[in-house]
Design an enzyme around this catalytic site. Structure first.
Site, mmCIF file in Angstrom:
data_model
loop_
_atom_site.group_PDB
_atom_site.id
_atom_site.type_symbol
_atom_site.label_atom_id
_atom_site.label_comp_id
_atom_site.label_asym_id
_atom_site.label_seq_id
_atom_site.Cartn_x
_atom_site.Cartn_y
_atom_site.Cartn_z
ATOM 1 N N CYS A 73 0.825 -1.201 0.072
ATOM 2 C CA CYS A 73 -0.094 0.100 -0.052
ATOM 3 C C CYS A 73 0.861 1.238 -0.091
ATOM 4 C CB CYS A 73 -0.878 -0.018 1.091
ATOM 5 S SG CYS A 73 -0.237 0.088 2.747
ATOM 6 N N HIS A 124 -2.449 0.880 7.265
ATOM 7 C CA HIS A 124 -3.043 0.783 5.826
ATOM 8 C C HIS A 124 -2.971 2.432 5.248
ATOM 9 C CE1 HIS A 124 -4.211 -1.000 2.191
ATOM 10 N NE2 HIS A 124 -5.406 -0.527 2.245
ATOM 11 N N HIS A 136 -6.380 1.932 -3.331
ATOM 12 C CA HIS A 136 -5.632 1.373 -2.365
ATOM 13 C C HIS A 136 -5.153 -0.189 -2.914
ATOM 14 C CE1 HIS A 136 -8.157 -1.589 -0.006
ATOM 15 N NE2 HIS A 136 -9.173 -0.729 -0.910
#
Length: 164
Positions: A73, A124, A136
């Protein structure tokens, strides 16, 4: 050279060294080329991000990955900002979370970074696209667009920062 002038020179050098060290502790994004103009509309930002997504759609997740054979990510966010906005972000999610200005969830705009705490030790990051969507890298589905109002993301939402 008189002693007072030597002391002043030494103090000046010491101050310069301290300022250099202190500035190395914080990160400011580096604009590498002509960025998207500040007056650009959210629609223009969203369009550029969606076009970028077309090149990365479904690229698999790989921890530490940095290319189309697998990406994580934070690397995806870093590469997206560099490609789409000509802005250099730090590599890790933790460092990216310290970049930019924190904004409220209600004030978010396309291009803002969304951060989530998905476990005690794991964070994240994704990029907001507008209309409750964000771009993402999912561990199970790769590079995707998800809805921010899904219960999982609502439960783990941490903060939004603005770099643009």
């Amino acid at each position: 050279m008189p002693i007072t002038q030597l002391r002043l020179t030494a103090l000046t050098l010491l101050t310069g060294c301290l300022l250099t060290l202190l500035s190395a502790c914080s990160f400011s994004p580096t604009i590498t080329e002509d960025p998207l103009p500040a007056s650009a509309s959210e629609q223009a930002i969203t369009k550029r991000l969606e076009q970028h997504y077309q090149h990365w759609q479904k690229v698999p997740y790989r921890y530490g990955g940095t290319n189309k054979s697998g990406i994580d990510c934070s690397s995806f966010v870093q590469q997206t900002y560099k490609t789409v906005f000509k802005i250099q972000l730090p590599r890790s999610t933790k460092q990216q979370a310290r970049t930019g200005k924190t904004v409220s969830l209600k004030s978010r705009r396309s291009g803002d970074l969304l951060f989530f705490k998905t476990s005690r030790n794991y964070q994240h990051v994704g990029i907001y696209l507008g209309n409750n969507r964000f771009l993402h890298v999912s561990k199970s589905k790769g590079v995707i667009i998800s809805k921010l109002n899904q219960p999982y993301w609502q439960r783990h939402y941490w903060k939004t920062t603005r770099v643009l």
